[in-house]
Design a protein around this motif. Structure first.
Motif, PDB file in Angstrom:
ATOM      1  N   LEU A  34      11.524   1.894  23.362  1.00 22.23           N
ATOM      2  CA  LEU A  34      10.187   1.618  23.865  1.00 22.23           C
ATOM      3  C   LEU A  34      10.119   1.939  25.353  1.00 22.23           C
ATOM      4  O   LEU A  34      11.106   1.784  26.076  1.00 22.23           O
ATOM      5  CB  LEU A  34       9.820   0.144  23.654  1.00 22.23           C
ATOM      6  N   TYR A  36       7.858   0.993  28.832  1.00 24.93           N
ATOM      7  CA  TYR A  36       6.914   0.056  29.414  1.00 24.93           C
ATOM      8  C   TYR A  36       6.549   0.521  30.812  1.00 24.93           C
ATOM      9  O   TYR A  36       7.346   1.127  31.520  1.00 24.93           O
ATOM     10  CB  TYR A  36       7.515  -1.347  29.505  1.00 24.93           C
ATOM     11  N   LYS A  38       4.968  -0.996  34.480  1.00 25.51           N
ATOM     12  CA  LYS A  38       4.803  -2.286  35.152  1.00 25.51           C
ATOM     13  C   LYS A  38       4.231  -2.091  36.543  1.00 25.51           C
ATOM     14  O   LYS A  38       4.795  -1.376  37.364  1.00 25.51           O
ATOM     15  CB  LYS A  38       6.153  -3.017  35.226  1.00 25.51           C
ATOM     16  N   PRO A  44       5.197  -6.359  32.100  1.00 24.68           N
ATOM     17  CA  PRO A  44       5.319  -5.008  31.548  1.00 24.68           C
ATOM     18  C   PRO A  44       4.260  -4.764  30.471  1.00 24.68           C
ATOM     19  O   PRO A  44       3.984  -5.645  29.656  1.00 24.68           O
ATOM     20  CB  PRO A  44       6.723  -5.005  30.941  1.00 24.68           C
ATOM     21  N   PHE A  46       3.237  -2.352  27.288  1.00 22.04           N
ATOM     22  CA  PHE A  46       3.779  -1.399  26.334  1.00 22.04           C
ATOM     23  C   PHE A  46       3.034  -0.065  26.416  1.00 22.04           C
ATOM     24  O   PHE A  46       1.805  -0.028  26.483  1.00 22.04           O
ATOM     25  CB  PHE A  46       3.660  -1.963  24.918  1.00 22.04           C
TER      26      PHE A  46
ATOM     27  N   THR B  99       5.896  -3.058  18.595  1.00 19.57           N
ATOM     28  CA  THR B  99       5.275  -3.272  19.903  1.00 19.57           C
ATOM     29  C   THR B  99       5.608  -4.691  20.339  1.00 19.57           C
ATOM     30  O   THR B  99       5.345  -5.635  19.602  1.00 19.57           O
ATOM     31  CB  THR B  99       3.749  -3.117  19.824  1.00 19.57           C
ATOM     32  N   ILE B 100       6.194  -4.825  21.496  1.00 19.43           N
ATOM     33  CA  ILE B 100       6.574  -6.136  22.027  1.00 19.43           C
ATOM     34  C   ILE B 100       5.724  -6.381  23.259  1.00 19.43           C
ATOM     35  O   ILE B 100       5.748  -5.598  24.198  1.00 19.43           O
ATOM     36  CB  ILE B 100       8.082  -6.184  22.334  1.00 19.43           C
ATOM     37  N   PHE B 102       4.274  -8.545  26.522  1.00 17.94           N
ATOM     38  CA  PHE B 102       4.760  -9.421  27.581  1.00 17.94           C
ATOM     39  C   PHE B 102       3.628 -10.191  28.234  1.00 17.94           C
ATOM     40  O   PHE B 102       2.502  -9.703  28.329  1.00 17.94           O
ATOM     41  CB  PHE B 102       5.485  -8.600  28.658  1.00 17.94           C
TER      42      PHE B 102
END
Lengths: 113, 111
Positions: A34, A36, A38, A44, A46, B99-100, B102
């Protein structure tokens, strides 16, 4: 032992050009990757992911390429925009049922108008 | 759609105090995680949970305790805060790993 490596701490790119962010990994058990993005003082966000059974995944301006034999993946952003300026993290996990991410240290992308 | 919310966002505490960081998600995701971000280390996993009442240690669990009595909440407790626990803490959740997501982070300073 760093299992996910982003060897470029920073990258500067002209607006409209391609940004290529690289990531290497050492753990051959990783099967999902994955990316990310930020911004400072935010969590973060996706961007895009890829399974180890694929070698490319595309979503709008973002494309991720995976080279399993080289244990290397890259994120391409085309065209780059000033709003893309952020820190980009590569992350990976192995095995369904845990989803424990191992992160790289990040690459700070600056898109110059 | 509130997603994941963390509280407090900013906290200053003294060495030896107990501190609890809260994490709440509105999606009913099974999996939840706590990460910390430190300069030079990226994000590192502290604890994770696969479901209510199921938790397990991550890479850097020492000095932390978690619980998950409800699916939507995953609090992280520093039992006796130390200066080395000064960090930014991120909670995350996912239903399946594709999909994670945050939270926005909790900035903790231990003085």
């Amino acid at each position: 032992d760093q299992q996910v490596k982003q060897n470029s701490p920073s990258l500067s790119v002209q607006e409209g050009r391609i940004s290529i962010l690289n990531c290497d990994y050492t753990n051959s058990m990783f099967d999902y990757f994955l990316w990310y993005k930020k911004y400072p003082a935010e969590g973060p966000t996706f961007l895009i992911s890829i399974s180890s059974i694929k070698d490319k995944n595309e979503d709008g301006r973002f494309t991720v390429f995976l080279n399993k034999s080289a244990k290397h993946l890259s994120l391409h952003i085309v065209p780059s925009q000033p709003g893309d300026s952020a820190v980009y993290f590569c992350a990976a996990y192995s095995g369904a049922g845990s989803y424990q991410l191992t992160f790289g240290k990040g690459t700070k992308l600056s898109v110059i108008p | 759609d509130a997603g994941i919310t963390q509280s407090p966002r900013y906290k200053i505490t003294e060495t030896g105090r107990q501190v609890t960081l809260m994490c709440h998600q509105t999606w009913s995701h099974s999996y939840m995680f706590w990460y910390r971000q430190d300069l030079g280390h990226g994000l590192r996993l502290i604890y994770y949970s696969a479901a209510a009442d199921i938790t397990d240690k991550g890479e850097v669990p020492d000095g932390y305790v978690v619980s998950r009595s409800k699916t939507e909440n995953f609090p992280l407790t520093l039992e006796s805060a130390t200066r080395s626990q000064t960090s930014v803490y991120f909670c995350a959740s996912t239903p399946s790993g594709n999909t994670i997501y945050f939270g926005e982070g909790s900035w903790l300073t231990v003085v």
